[in-house]
Design a protein around this motif. Structure first.
Motif, PDB file in Angstrom:
ATOM      1  N   PRO A  11      -0.512   2.317  11.467  1.00 24.42           N
ATOM      2  CA  PRO A  11       0.261   1.301  10.737  1.00 24.42           C
ATOM      3  C   PRO A  11       0.769   1.820   9.392  1.00 24.42           C
ATOM      4  O   PRO A  11       0.124   2.657   8.748  1.00 24.42           O
ATOM      5  N   ILE A  12       1.905   1.303   8.991  1.00 22.95           N
ATOM      6  CA  ILE A  12       2.490   1.697   7.706  1.00 22.95           C
ATOM      7  C   ILE A  12       1.518   1.427   6.559  1.00 22.95           C
ATOM      8  O   ILE A  12       1.386   2.242   5.643  1.00 22.95           O
ATOM      9  N   GLU A  13       0.812   0.294   6.624  1.00 25.68           N
ATOM     10  CA  GLU A  13      -0.112  -0.063   5.542  1.00 25.68           C
ATOM     11  C   GLU A  13      -1.193   0.997   5.364  1.00 25.68           C
ATOM     12  O   GLU A  13      -1.573   1.335   4.241  1.00 25.68           O
ATOM     13  N   VAL A  14      -1.693   1.523   6.469  1.00 21.45           N
ATOM     14  CA  VAL A  14      -2.726   2.564   6.417  1.00 21.45           C
ATOM     15  C   VAL A  14      -2.154   3.826   5.799  1.00 21.45           C
ATOM     16  O   VAL A  14      -2.798   4.477   4.970  1.00 21.45           O
ATOM     17  N   LEU A  15      -0.941   4.167   6.185  1.00 19.89           N
ATOM     18  CA  LEU A  15      -0.317   5.372   5.647  1.00 19.89           C
ATOM     19  C   LEU A  15      -0.003   5.230   4.159  1.00 19.89           C
ATOM     20  O   LEU A  15      -0.145   6.187   3.399  1.00 19.89           O
ATOM     21  N   ILE A  16       0.391   4.036   3.739  1.00 21.16           N
ATOM     22  CA  ILE A  16       0.626   3.802   2.309  1.00 21.16           C
ATOM     23  C   ILE A  16      -0.674   4.007   1.544  1.00 21.16           C
ATOM     24  O   ILE A  16      -0.696   4.654   0.486  1.00 21.16           O
TER      25      ILE A  16
END
Length: 128
Positions: free
Chosen positions: A59-64
């Motif tokens: 997920p994008i949130e994890v990568l952020i």
């Protein structure tokens, strides 16, 4: 490299690259005197990493969160590792689920193939 070159190299739209930069998935890209983005090799490595992780379903949130931890320095190494280990475990589970789905699809396709062969044999008998 320009955004056009990076876009072609990684098969990502320019809008996606701008979005990744805006939300902090890739560090802010330097600009030349004309204000055009000028991607360095480090920037390209980030783009490649993010693309790989997104393709794996992270997920994008994890990568952020990962990128934010990275930017905080070496004191976050353990936190980054834990985050990646968690994501790896989730990926392994998804792969196992996908393998089961693939096996089921293969089974169904084989049944249809058998049905077609059976029908062809029946037709051939009728024609004889």
């Amino acid at each position: 490299m320009t955004i056009t070159e990076v876009s072609k190299k990684f098969n990502l739209s320019q809008d996606t690259l701008r979005y990744y930069e805006r939300i902090g998935l890739i560090p802010t890209v330097n600009r030349n005197k004309s204000g055009v983005r000028d991607y360095t090799e480090d920037d390209c490595r980030w783009v490649e990493f993010i693309k790989c992780m997104r393709n794996a379903g992270l997920p994008i949130e994890v990568l952020i969160e990962y990128v934010a931890l990275f930017q905080q320095g070496d004191e976050t190494i353990e936190g980054r590792k834990e985050l990646l280990v968690e994501q790896r475990e989730q990926l392994v589970t998804r792969i196992e689920d996908m393998k089961k789905t693939l096996e089921r699809l293969d089974y169904k396709i084989e049944k249809y193939d058998q049905s077609v062969v059976k029908k062809e044999k029946e037709l051939k008998k009728l024609q004889d």
